[in-house]
Design an enzyme around this catalytic site. Structure first.
Site, PDB file in Angstrom:
ATOM      1  N   CYS A  78       2.938  -3.408  -2.023  1.00  0.00           N
ATOM      2  CA  CYS A  78       1.917  -4.264  -1.234  1.00  0.00           C
ATOM      3  C   CYS A  78       0.458  -3.870  -1.992  1.00  0.00           C
ATOM      4  O   CYS A  78       0.330  -4.148  -3.213  1.00  0.00           O
ATOM      5  CB  CYS A  78       2.068  -3.801   0.177  1.00  0.00           C
ATOM      6  SG  CYS A  78       1.214  -5.193   1.220  1.00  0.00           S
ATOM      7  N   HIS A 171       7.314  -4.047   2.124  1.00  0.00           N
ATOM      8  CA  HIS A 171       7.178  -2.732   2.570  1.00  0.00           C
ATOM      9  C   HIS A 171       8.736  -1.765   2.960  1.00  0.00           C
ATOM     10  O   HIS A 171       9.033  -2.011   4.022  1.00  0.00           O
ATOM     11  CB  HIS A 171       6.372  -2.314   3.657  1.00  0.00           C
ATOM     12  CG  HIS A 171       5.134  -2.716   3.615  1.00  0.00           C
ATOM     13  ND1 HIS A 171       4.110  -1.525   3.473  1.00  0.00           N
ATOM     14  CD2 HIS A 171       4.246  -3.693   3.669  1.00  0.00           C
ATOM     15  CE1 HIS A 171       2.770  -1.977   3.260  1.00  0.00           C
ATOM     16  NE2 HIS A 171       2.873  -3.418   3.547  1.00  0.00           N
ATOM     17  N   GLU A 173       9.657   0.753   2.868  1.00  0.00           N
ATOM     18  CA  GLU A 173       9.614   2.087   3.553  1.00  0.00           C
ATOM     19  C   GLU A 173       9.443   1.917   5.078  1.00  0.00           C
ATOM     20  O   GLU A 173       9.485   2.920   5.823  1.00  0.00           O
ATOM     21  CB  GLU A 173       8.364   2.828   3.091  1.00  0.00           C
ATOM     22  CG  GLU A 173       6.979   2.426   3.640  1.00  0.00           C
ATOM     23  CD  GLU A 173       6.289   1.213   3.091  1.00  0.00           C
ATOM     24  OE1 GLU A 173       7.102   0.522   2.339  1.00  0.00           O
ATOM     25  OE2 GLU A 173       4.935   0.738   3.546  1.00  0.00           O
TER      26      GLU A 173
HETATM   27  N1  GLN Z   1      -4.053  -7.086   1.792  1.00  0.00           N
HETATM   28  C1  GLN Z   1      -4.127  -5.642   1.292  1.00  0.00           C
HETATM   29  C2  GLN Z   1      -4.770  -5.369   0.239  1.00  0.00           C
HETATM   30  O1  GLN Z   1      -5.369  -6.188  -0.341  1.00  0.00           O
HETATM   31  C3  GLN Z   1      -2.513  -5.095   1.093  1.00  0.00           C
HETATM   32  C4  GLN Z   1      -1.887  -5.058   2.592  1.00  0.00           C
HETATM   33  C5  GLN Z   1      -0.770  -3.806   2.834  1.00  0.00           C
HETATM   34  O2  GLN Z   1      -0.860  -2.883   1.720  1.00  0.00           O
HETATM   35  N2  GLN Z   1      -0.096  -3.911   3.796  1.00  0.00           N
HETATM   36  O3  GLN Z   1      -4.998  -4.300  -0.260  1.00  0.00           O
END
Ligand code: GLN
Length: 193
Positions: A78, A171, A173
């Site tokens: 992410c 994610h 995890e």
């Molecule tokens: N939208 C977040 C960002 O731009 C990432 C979101 C996340 O890691 N769950 O960093």
């Protein structure tokens, strides 16, 4: 095997506990000295602009780039995927820029802030991977050396691999399925042996 989890901000504790459950030694990385002797590094989800600023403040950019250059695997989930990307649509925020991918932050907008979906991930076997997306980015472009590992049912790219670099928009995890962690540890094992 000793795996680091970048622990300046975000969902690092969940990664660390899965790695420990797999029998690995885990180091929470906050300072360059924490990177010594690591066989791999995970950059967790969180807020990429915050992670980027803190990595700069703690002097982590050069030593993490060095770790990757030595062939140690680095996996971004992410926000971590955003940190790995060379290109971040519409943003000049600090990043590692190690991986030949382009990303769109918050690609799903407010309506679909978070959602879960079963993904086919052939690299992990035949059964679907239940993926949790939270304010997730999308992969919008991949370079020639990048293998796409997973797509949404509509074809949009959400996981990729480039040599020792791994990126997932979701994610792993946060679910009980440890196959992505196993896959990452396997990458590390290959570099070690
Ligand atoms: N939208 C977040 C960002 O731009 C990432 C979101 C996340 O890691 N769950 O960093």
């Amino acid at each position: 095997m000793k795996i680091g989890v970048l622990a300046v901000q975000g969902a690092f504790a969940e990664h660390a506990s899965i790695l420990r459950s797999l029998g690995l030694e885990v180091v929470e990385v906050r300072l360059p000295s924490d990177l010594a002797g690591l066989d791999g590094l995970i950059i967790p989800g969180g807020e990429s602009t915050t992670i980027g600023k803190l990595m700069d403040a703690y002097g982590l950019y050069a030593p993490v780039k060095d770790l990757a250059a030595r062939g140690k695997p680095v996996w971004g989930t992410c926000a971590g995927m955003i940190m790995l990307a060379k290109d971040i649509e519409g943003s000049d925020q600090p990043r590692l820029g190690l991986m030949d991918i382009g990303v769109n932050r918050n690609a799903f907008g407010r309506q679909a802030d978070s959602f879960e979906v079963d993904l086919a991930v052939p690299a992990l076997g035949t059964s679907a991977f239940h993926a949790v997306f939270i304010r997730a980015p999308l992969l919008t472009s991949v370079g020639p050396g990048v293998e796409v590992l997973a797509r949404l049912p509509d074809g949009r790219m959400v996981a990729a691999e480039q040599a020792n670099l791994l990126a997932t928009a979701f994610h792993p995890e946060l679910t009980a399925d440890v196959r992505f962690h196993d896959h990452f540890v396997e990458l590390a094992r290959k570099r070690v042996s």
